[in-house]
Design an enzyme around this catalytic site. Structure first.
Site, PDB file in Angstrom:
ATOM      1  CB  CYS A 185      -4.958  13.092  11.812  1.00 54.82           C
ATOM      2  SG  CYS A 185      -6.127  13.903  12.945  1.00 54.82           S
ATOM      3  CB  CYS A 296     -10.845  17.371   8.116  1.00 50.03           C
ATOM      4  SG  CYS A 296     -11.327  15.860   8.994  1.00 50.03           S
TER       5      CYS A 296
END
Length: 334
Positions: A185, A296
């Site tokens: 992440c 992302c």
């Protein structure tokens, strides 16, 4: 001559700790075995007594080129519980020096986008040269999907701080034997410095590794496709400055489209709206970017599903490759 320090602890796996010594010495590489138990003799997970060359307290680590951590349970747990060794490993990692681990080694601090965590796990399997189950690395995954939203906290829209949950999960992974951690992440790397300081094992820094790889590939201006939280934290901007390369982000309008792809499409199990995604990419190209980072991990799924080209560098692929290398595996298929 390359010098390896090969660590020993009660409960280690015999083959993993001795095979590296055998192969390295056959190749003319110096290996010194180091016990962390305060005594030279250690007992393996199957009751075999092994005498190390020296103890942690007596070893000279400044002359070391590689630190090697074998697996085995509870051996890996004993290694992770040794404060001096953990500090040494973290220092080597921070200095860019080589640290290798095998078997009960990597941990994935996941749940920060469950699909992205799953994708990293599959990627680790796919890029490991293996002819049987036992050729793969041991992986421990914590997928706490209830972790508070990182972007909402960073942007001041939520008071639920994700750090405590991430820290707790990090310690749980270490308890289960992980000797290096990967966080699939990018936005969560806002908390990286605090996590790296708190946890007793190295934590791979996905954004910094990705920007370094982009520069190595010849990138001179990197477009950043990421969440609002990652952009506000300047995670990639700071990494670009450290590597002395230019960067650009989408316009406000196109950034809203990037966020829609992440939250309205991927996180809801849908395919990406490529019209929105393509518009943001076109904006970056107009700004002179010669490469764009999928900053992302949800956007990594866009590359997988839509077969994106070489203009993109995928942060999940970078994390996978470096995680395998940290565990002593030469990745295949990249």
């Amino acid at each position: 001559m390359i010098t390896i320090r090969d660590f020993r602890a009660d409960g280690m796996e015999e083959g993993e700790c001795l095979s590296i010594v055998d192969m390295a010495r056959r190749a003319g590489i110096e290996v010194e075995t180091v016990s962390i138990m305060g005594r030279a003799e250690v007992t393996s997970s199957h009751g075999v007594r092994i005498i190390a060359d020296t103890t942690f307290e007596a070893a000279d680590f400044e002359s070391s080129d590689v630190l090697f951590l074998p697996g085995g349970i509870p051996g890996a747990n004993n290694l992770a519980a040794h404060d001096g060794l953990c500090a040494l490993v973290k220092r080597f990692a921070a200095e860019g020096r080589r640290v290798a681990a095998i078997c009960a080694a990597p941990g994935i601090l996941g749940g920060l986008g469950p699909a992205a965590s799953c994708y990293l796990y599959q990627m680790l399997i796919d890029h490991t040269p293996a002819s049987c189950d036992q050729d793969h690395i041991d992986i421990v995954i914590s997928s706490r999907a209830s972790t508070p939203d990182r972007t909402a906290f960073i942007m001041g829209k939520s008071k639920d701080d994700p750090f405590a949950v991430m820290e707790q999960d990090g310690f749980s992974l270490v308890h289960y034997g992980a000797t290096v951690l990967a966080i699939p992440c990018n936005t969560a790397h806002y908390f990286y410095d605090r996590l790296a300081e708190a946890l007793p094992v190295p934590v791979l820094n996905m954004p910094r590794l990705t920007v370094a790889d982009a520069k190595a590939a010849g990138c001179t201006k990197l477009g950043i496709l990421a969440t609002d939280g990652t952009l506000a934290a300047e995670t990639y901007q700071l990494a670009c400055r450290a590597q002395d390369i230019d960067w650009a982000v989408p316009s406000e309008e196109h950034q809203q489209e990037v966020m829609s792809v992440i939250y309205d499409d991927i996180k809801q199990g849908k395919r990406a709206d490529m019209a929105k995604f393509g518009a943001a990419v076109h904006d970056l190209k107009k700004q002179g970017c010669d490469m764009a980072v999928l900053g992302c991990t949800e956007l990594s799924l866009v590359k997988r599903d839509e077969h994106l080209g070489k203009f993109f560098i995928d942060s999940t692929e970078v994390l996978c490759r470096h995680a395998l290398e940290a565990c002593g595996v030469e990745p295949v298929g990249f």
